[in-house]
Design a protein around this motif. Structure first.
Motif, short mmCIF file in Angstrom:
data_model
loop_
_atom_site.label_atom_id
_atom_site.label_comp_id
_atom_site.label_asym_id
_atom_site.label_seq_id
_atom_site.Cartn_x
_atom_site.Cartn_y
_atom_site.Cartn_z
N UNK A 118 -5.12 7.10 -8.09
CA UNK A 118 -3.75 6.79 -8.51
C UNK A 118 -3.71 6.43 -9.99
N UNK A 119 -4.72 5.72 -10.45
CA UNK A 119 -4.80 5.40 -11.88
C UNK A 119 -4.91 6.70 -12.68
N UNK A 120 -5.79 7.60 -12.24
CA UNK A 120 -5.96 8.86 -12.94
C UNK A 120 -4.70 9.71 -12.95
N UNK A 121 -3.90 9.59 -11.90
CA UNK A 121 -2.63 10.31 -11.80
C UNK A 121 -1.49 9.56 -12.49
N UNK A 122 -1.84 8.45 -13.15
CA UNK A 122 -0.89 7.60 -13.87
C UNK A 122 0.14 6.96 -12.94
N UNK A 123 -0.24 6.78 -11.69
CA UNK A 123 0.60 6.03 -10.75
C UNK A 123 0.19 4.56 -10.82
N UNK A 124 0.45 3.95 -11.96
CA UNK A 124 -0.10 2.63 -12.23
C UNK A 124 0.41 1.53 -11.28
N UNK A 125 1.72 1.47 -10.99
CA UNK A 125 2.16 0.42 -10.05
C UNK A 125 1.50 0.57 -8.68
N UNK A 147 -15.90 -4.35 -8.92
CA UNK A 147 -15.37 -3.16 -9.58
C UNK A 147 -13.84 -3.11 -9.52
N UNK A 148 -13.26 -3.76 -8.51
CA UNK A 148 -11.80 -3.77 -8.40
C UNK A 148 -11.18 -4.57 -9.55
N UNK A 149 -11.85 -5.63 -10.00
CA UNK A 149 -11.35 -6.38 -11.15
C UNK A 149 -11.30 -5.49 -12.40
N UNK A 150 -12.37 -4.71 -12.61
CA UNK A 150 -12.44 -3.87 -13.79
C UNK A 150 -11.30 -2.85 -13.81
N UNK A 151 -11.07 -2.20 -12.68
CA UNK A 151 -10.01 -1.20 -12.62
C UNK A 151 -8.64 -1.85 -12.71
N UNK A 152 -8.48 -3.02 -12.10
CA UNK A 152 -7.20 -3.71 -12.18
C UNK A 152 -6.89 -4.07 -13.63
N UNK A 153 -7.90 -4.51 -14.38
CA UNK A 153 -7.68 -4.83 -15.79
C UNK A 153 -7.22 -3.59 -16.56
N UNK A 154 -7.87 -2.44 -16.31
CA UNK A 154 -7.46 -1.22 -17.00
C UNK A 154 -6.05 -0.79 -16.59
N UNK A 155 -5.71 -1.01 -15.32
CA UNK A 155 -4.39 -0.66 -14.83
C UNK A 155 -3.32 -1.52 -15.51
N UNK A 156 -3.60 -2.79 -15.66
CA UNK A 156 -2.67 -3.69 -16.34
C UNK A 156 -2.54 -3.31 -17.82
N UNK A 157 -3.66 -2.96 -18.44
CA UNK A 157 -3.60 -2.51 -19.84
C UNK A 157 -2.71 -1.28 -19.97
N UNK A 158 -2.86 -0.34 -19.04
CA UNK A 158 -2.07 0.90 -19.11
C UNK A 158 -0.58 0.61 -19.03
N UNK A 159 -0.23 -0.53 -18.43
CA UNK A 159 1.17 -0.93 -18.32
C UNK A 159 1.56 -1.92 -19.42
N UNK A 160 0.66 -2.12 -20.40
CA UNK A 160 0.95 -3.00 -21.53
C UNK A 160 0.81 -4.48 -21.23
#
Length: 546
Positions: free
Chosen positions: A213-220, A238-251
């Motif tokens: 979903x992150x790769x598909x830009x479905x960030x929420x 690893x979930x923390x790392x991806x969650x941080x990147x997801x939050x970054x992608x949303x500013x």
């Protein structure tokens, strides 16, 4: 256990007594092809010469005196995986008596094949080896296909083996999803993870779904999946790392920093996470947290065979932001003393020195250093996109406009950089250089026109898949370009109409239409393309719920 006599084993342990004990245990299983390494460095040098079936690695790779004189087993595994020095079928077993749970979980999150706590019996060790070898043998046919580069066949073989070997069906489905993800077939990988989760609610499958979903830009949606995962298992690192990147992608940089700080508090030894924390802290203006994180990265990576000179640059940049020229100069001297000269090191040293010279007001000297860095960049390998963009900003600050423009254009045209055309323009706009942004925009328009013409020619010749691939390549560089978006959606609909319904392609087409609607709800092509999409759904008897 003669069947194990052909296995080769590398024992990584600084203690000669423990190496001897492990040798004796292995001998009881008829394993005689045994080599030794006394540190991470010697292990890496051994592994660059030949592969091993099994690696038995002590977690504490110190010298027994309590001195921090080298990497631990976790950092070694991190290097081996990241630099692909061990194959996917190498059995890596971590051995530890460490009572610090943070360190133990750090090793576990790097997914060694197994790990055992000392003291252990010979039967316990051999049982772990037996279980790992049995599993490896089942997966070897697929691994060999991957090694030969036949990924499509490997994916098909995984699907077949899911049905033939029920015991490992979930594991083969996982490997299939990972291979699809690596091939950027994210929608299809997402469906595999969803199937796994319907079968069994496994934490790594939730993570895989979130990655898709992150790769598909479905960030929420990715954030929702990760929040749920961490609520159920707050030590799935690893979930923390991806969650941080997801939050970054949303500013949401402050929230991302908090997530990484929480992760570091649980597992404080992962170098890449510390580096990520430093970068996010720097972005939020928390110079103190960034300095602390980057100092830990430099210290922990000191004994790695793969020290990254960029870590010194990140620390220098932070110290320059802090206004501490003396300490920044000390970091540069450490880089010069401790790292062998080469294009990457030379470029990083020049970038760091340019920053310090600019801080000291020596603009001519700064320009000289940064010009040297720009001239060296072409010979480097593996330097990050972030470093190169930082160099663009440094060049703009000392009036090296042409060098900045050339660097940005090269980044935009580098398929591995991840820099979109829009982001290239934005770099100059944010720097207050509208003139350079306009020049970059004009070059982008020319490139987009060439892409559209090439895709149109491919469609004319009936090569619909090639046209879609061409336009997708353009969208990776310009995801919001309102000339490429309708052209790509139209090409996908033509392929679906003429070559048959493909669910992943249809989902991607729908995603592009939704992106168009967000960007320009009144776009003149949107209504017709949407109607075409629903008509194609009905043609194949698919419910038009979108």
């Amino acid at each position: 256990m003669a069947e194990y006599s052909d296995l080769s084993v590398l024992i990584v342990d600084p203690n000669p007594g423990m190496r001897g004990n492990l040798h004796n245990m292995l001998s009881q299983s008829s394993i005689s092809k045994i080599d030794y390494a006394v540190s991470s460095g010697t292990a890496i040098r051994q592994l660059t010469k030949k592969p091993f079936d099994i690696i038995l690695c002590e977690y504490d790779l110190g010298n027994g005196s309590g001195d921090n004189n080298g990497q631990d087993g976790q950092q070694l595994l991190e290097d081996l995986r990241h630099h692909k020095l061990i194959s996917p079928w190498t059995i890596f077993i971590m051995i530890t008596s460490e009572g610090d749970y943070g360190k133990v979980i750090g090793a576990a999150e790097l997914t060694p094949t197994d790990y055992v706590l000392k003291p252990f019996t010979v039967d316990a060790l051999l049982q772990r080896i037996r279980r790992a070898v049995e599993r490896r043998d089942v997966f070897l046919p697929v691994y060999h296909l991957i090694e030969m580069g036949n990924v499509r066949k490997a994916i098909a073989e995984c699907k077949a083996l899911e049905e033939r070997t029920p015991r490992y069906a979930i594991d083969f489905a996982r490997l299939r999803a990972e291979l699809l993800f690596d091939q950027q077939e994210l929608a299809e990988a997402e469906m595999v993870y969803q199937w796994i989760l319907m079968t069994r609610p496994i934490a790594w499958a939730h993570l895989g779904l979130a990655r898709c979903r992150f790769g598909l830009q479905k960030y929420p949606e990715a954030q929702e999946a990760l929040d749920l995962l961490l609520a159920q298992n707050n030590r799935f690192m690893a979930a923390y790392d991806l969650l941080a990147r997801t939050l970054q992608a949303q500013g949401q940089y402050e929230a991302a920093k908090k997530v990484l700080e929480d992760a570091v508090a649980i597992s404080p030894h992962m170098v890449r996470r510390l580096r990520h924390l430093g970068e996010v802290a720097f972005e939020t203006g928390d110079v103190g947290a960034a300095e602390k994180a980057f100092k830990q990265v430099v210290a922990k990576a000191r004994y790695s065979e793969f020290r990254d000179p960029e870590d010194h640059v990140r620390l220098v940049r932070t110290l320059v932001k802090k206004g501490d020229a003396n300490q920044a100069s000390g970091v540069i001297r450490d880089m010069e003393r401790s790292l062998r000269s080469g294009p990457n090191v030379d470029a990083c040293r020049a970038i760091a020195s340019g920053m310090v010279q600019e801080l000291n007001g020596n603009m001519t000297a700064a320009a000289t250093e940064l010009t040297s860095a720009v001239n060296t960049i072409a010979a480097t390998r593996g330097l990050s996109t972030g470093l190169k963009i930082s160099l663009v900003h440094s060049c703009l600050a000392v009036k090296l406009d042409q060098q900045a423009s050339d660097l940005m254009l090269n980044l935009m045209n580098d398929t591995d950089s991840g820099v979109s055309m829009d982001e290239a323009v934005e770099v100059f706009e944010k720097a207050g250089r509208h003139d350079l942004a306009q020049g970059m925009g004009e070059q982008i328009r020319v490139q987009v026109d060439e892409l559209l013409a090439h895709a149109a020619e491919q469609r004319t010749h009936g090569d619909l898949r090639a046209a879609v691939d061409t336009l997708n390549a353009g969208l990776r560089k310009a995801p919001a370009n309102m000339a490429l978006l309708p052209a790509a959606a139209s090409a996908m609909l033509k392929q679906l109409d003429d070559l048959g319904w493909e669910a992943p392609l249809a989902e991607q087409c729908q995603f592009l239409l939704e992106r168009m609607r967000r960007i320009d709800p009144g776009h003149p092509s949107l209504e017709a393309l949407t109607a075409h999409y629903h008509h194609t759904q009905r043609k194949y008897g698919i419910s038009a719920t979108a």
